[in-house]
Every structure is written in C-alpha cells, then in structure tokens.
Design an enzyme around this catalytic site. Structure first.
Site, PDB file in Angstrom:
ATOM      1  N   HIS A 102      48.101  43.397   1.959  1.00 24.88           N
ATOM      2  CA  HIS A 102      47.431  44.342   2.876  1.00 24.88           C
ATOM      3  C   HIS A 102      45.951  44.469   2.512  1.00 24.88           C
ATOM      4  O   HIS A 102      45.092  44.556   3.395  1.00 24.88           O
ATOM      5  CB  HIS A 102      48.111  45.713   2.841  1.00 24.88           C
ATOM      6  CG  HIS A 102      49.556  45.648   3.214  1.00 24.88           C
ATOM      7  ND1 HIS A 102      50.422  46.685   2.994  1.00 24.88           N
ATOM      8  CD2 HIS A 102      50.296  44.653   3.797  1.00 24.88           C
ATOM      9  CE1 HIS A 102      51.641  46.352   3.427  1.00 24.88           C
ATOM     10  NE2 HIS A 102      51.580  45.110   3.902  1.00 24.88           N
ATOM     11  N   HIS A 265      52.196  44.388  12.411  1.00 26.07           N
ATOM     12  CA  HIS A 265      52.157  44.355  10.943  1.00 26.07           C
ATOM     13  C   HIS A 265      52.368  42.930  10.430  1.00 26.07           C
ATOM     14  O   HIS A 265      51.807  42.550   9.397  1.00 26.07           O
ATOM     15  CB  HIS A 265      53.188  45.308  10.315  1.00 26.07           C
ATOM     16  CG  HIS A 265      53.021  45.370   8.837  1.00 26.07           C
ATOM     17  ND1 HIS A 265      52.034  46.127   8.235  1.00 26.07           N
ATOM     18  CD2 HIS A 265      53.629  44.686   7.830  1.00 26.07           C
ATOM     19  CE1 HIS A 265      52.061  45.926   6.933  1.00 26.07           C
ATOM     20  NE2 HIS A 265      53.024  45.053   6.654  1.00 26.07           N
ATOM     21  N   ASP A 269      49.982  41.076   7.857  1.00 25.77           N
ATOM     22  CA  ASP A 269      50.459  40.378   6.652  1.00 25.77           C
ATOM     23  C   ASP A 269      49.992  38.922   6.644  1.00 25.77           C
ATOM     24  O   ASP A 269      49.538  38.417   5.615  1.00 25.77           O
ATOM     25  CB  ASP A 269      51.994  40.360   6.624  1.00 25.77           C
ATOM     26  CG  ASP A 269      52.599  41.604   5.988  1.00 25.77           C
ATOM     27  OD1 ASP A 269      51.882  42.355   5.320  1.00 25.77           O
ATOM     28  OD2 ASP A 269      53.816  41.795   6.171  1.00 25.77           O
ATOM     29  N   HIS A 292      55.950  35.994   3.895  1.00 25.46           N
ATOM     30  CA  HIS A 292      55.031  35.645   2.801  1.00 25.46           C
ATOM     31  C   HIS A 292      55.304  34.240   2.247  1.00 25.46           C
ATOM     32  O   HIS A 292      54.381  33.485   1.956  1.00 25.46           O
ATOM     33  CB  HIS A 292      55.135  36.661   1.665  1.00 25.46           C
ATOM     34  CG  HIS A 292      54.893  38.069   2.122  1.00 25.46           C
ATOM     35  ND1 HIS A 292      53.748  38.451   2.778  1.00 25.46           N
ATOM     36  CD2 HIS A 292      55.657  39.185   2.041  1.00 25.46           C
ATOM     37  CE1 HIS A 292      53.821  39.741   3.065  1.00 25.46           C
ATOM     38  NE2 HIS A 292      54.971  40.205   2.637  1.00 25.46           N
TER      39      HIS A 292
HETATM   40 ZN   LIG Z   1      53.098  43.993   4.838  1.00 24.80          ZN
END
Ligand SMILES: [Zn+2]
Length: 331
Positions: A102, A265, A269, A292
C-alpha cells in the site's frame, strides 16, 4: 519522431541520455522534508514508526530497518520480494519488511522515485487499510523535483504469466502502451462483492489516483480472520483498517467508500506490487484474479526477457504520457 530518449535497452548498449534542458525534462522526485507516521502492523499487531526522508537522485526507494542492532537497508527490487503470502515482503539477508504494497502504491501514484523509509519494526503500518494515509503523508512533506531525468521501463513486447486451470485460472500481463493503465477483474463468489463492480480500469492519465484508487481499503472475511488469528496473523486487523465481511454482508457500519471498492483495492495493490521493480512502467497491465504472488512473477518474467522492455527518459516533458509530467494532484 521517436518521443523516447532511450538510455538503455537490450540491443543498445548503455548510452548516455541526450543532453537535456533541465527545465523541460521529466524529472525524478523525492520529498521536500521529513514526514513521520505511527501505526500498527496488520499481521504482527506491533506498533511501528515510519520516517520518510528525502534521498538523492537515483537512490530509488530504500527501506531501512532502524530497530536492528546494525540498521539494514532493503532497497526495493522485484528480486528482493521473498514472500507473497497475504502481503508483499521484501528482504535483504535476514532483514525483512512485510506488507509494503500500500505504501508502494502511494509512491507509484504520486511518482516518487527516491526515498528513505526508516522503519522501526518488520511490518509497514496498516493505518486505514488503504493508501490514502500514505498519500497524505507524502504530500504533506511536499514533492521535490530533482535534477535528474526520470527513468521509465517501457514495455515493447507483451509479457504474461498464468496459473491454474479452468475455474482456478489466474493471469496477469503487460502490453505496450504509451502511458500507464491497469485493468483488473476479480471473481469473488460472495453476495457483498457480487453486487459491486468486479472489473475496473484505471489510467494514470486521468490524474485521479488519489481520489479514485488510493482510498480503496483491503478486505477480508470473518472466517479467514479467525483462522489467521489462530495462526498469529491479522492481529492488527479490524473494522477501522479493513472491509470485513461475514458470509453475507459487509460488517463496517459506514459501508463502502466506492461502489467497486474491492476491485479498486486490487488495482491499488497491483500498482504497489509492480512499483517494486524500481521504475515506473509504461505499459497496459491487465489481470484476472491476480495477487501479490502472480504480480511478482510477472515482474520476474519481464526481467528475464530483456527484449520485452527498454529504459527511456523524456528530455521534454511534453512528450511524456499525460499524467506523468505534472506532480500529482491532491484530492
Ligand atoms: Zn492490499
């Protein structure tokens, strides 16, 4: 005319940039002054202090674990990402910083190139679960233009990574694009998410990162939170720093900040994960159910394909894609 000032590519050897008119070039950015924040780590629940300090041109973004007996620098780098379960972790030897995405997203959104990030524990504070507090922190310190050209990684050939089969398929890819845009699609089978937009596209040329993306919070399900807590994770998580859902609905009394906050979001990310490569991308990123781990695999795939990118600068910021030339707008 080729608008790019190519300073390095796979086929051209390291060439000096053309002499640039300092006033017109698209410059690197750091902060004007020091900025500090205190918060707790989402997973560790530990109190942590963050001190952002200006850095010289070409320093990049460097986390510094100042709580260790000997402070250890952890420069951001796609290959420094050592763990992508739940959050992105970067390491240098045994020194780690968890949950950098973030903060990195705010740096990408505001175009910060050079910064020292002194941190007093091994996890970045979660603050309100979005990038908004980091944007505020960076903007309150003031953004300084530096006497060095900003180096972009310009995608010239598509790069894609995939995982899983059938309903489990996930993918992420980068395509050539004169600018930076991201499109993301999620596929959550949950009543609260189903009723919101599951696909969104964001283009940096809109200049609206702070307003449209930065405020989107991380989200989680109570059943997962309980399991994570049993494993010593999500200890700092709660309704003030995440959207929390039971099996049917959002539990936060204030509801959502955007109608499509969940997928926004994921864009937030992805911007943070991708900025770990250390340079702004000129590319169109698109992804389906990525996270991720896959975002980092995409960067590693890109780095292994030197024919797929080149490093460019802009001697005249008028030739830069829209959204990059002006210091980022406030809200
Ligand atoms: Zn996040």
């Amino acid at each position: 005319m080729n608008p790019f000032n190519v300073v390095h590519s796979a086929w051209a050897s390291l060439a000096e940039p053309r002499p640039t008119k300092i006033d017109a070039m698209l410059a690197q950015r750091t902060l004007k002054s020091i900025s500090k924040a205190v918060g707790v780590g989402l997973h560790s629940g530990q109190r942590v202090e963050l001190t952002l300090r200006p850095a010289q041109p070409d320093t990049g973004i460097v986390f510094r674990r100042v709580d260790l007996p000997q402070p250890v620098d952890i420069p951001i780098n796609a290959l420094a990402v050592t763990d992508t379960r739940l959050a992105s972790t970067i390491s240098n030897g045994s020194a780690k910083v968890h949950t950098v995405e973030h903060f990195m997203s705010a740096c990408a959104g505001l175009g910060i190139d050079n910064l020292y990030v002194d941190i007093s524990a091994e996890e970045v504070p979660i603050l309100d679960g979005s990038a908004a507090s980091f944007v505020f922190l960076l903007q309150s310190a003031g953004i300084e233009l530096q006497r060095a050209p900003r180096r972009f990684m310009r995608i010239v050939k598509p790069v894609e990574v995939r995982e899983g089969q059938g309903a489990q398929t996930k993918w992420a890819r980068l395509d050539p694009y004169h600018g930076y845009k991201l499109s993301f699609e999620i596929d959550f089978d949950h009543p609260a998410v189903d009723s919101t937009g599951q696909r969104v596209e964001f283009d940096m040329s809109s200049g609206s990162y702070s307003r449209d993306i930065a405020r989107a919070r991380t989200f989680g399900f109570t059943r997962d939170v309980e399991m994570m807590r049993a494993n010593g994770l999500a200890l700092g998580g709660g309704l003030d720093n995440a959207i929390v859902m039971d099996d049917y609905k959002v539990l936060n009394a204030e509801g959502l900040r955007y109608d499509d906050e969940f997928v926004k979001h994921k864009i937030l990310d992805a911007m943070g994960d991708l900025y770990l490569i250390g340079k702004p991308l000129l590319a169109a990123y698109s992804a389906f159910r990525s996270g991720h781990a896959l975002n980092n695999r995409l960067l590693r795939e890109l780095l292994s394909r030197p024919d797929a990118y080149e490093i460019v600068t802009f001697a005249d910021d008028k030739e830069a894609p829209k959204g990059f030339a002006q210091p980022a707008r406030a809200w």
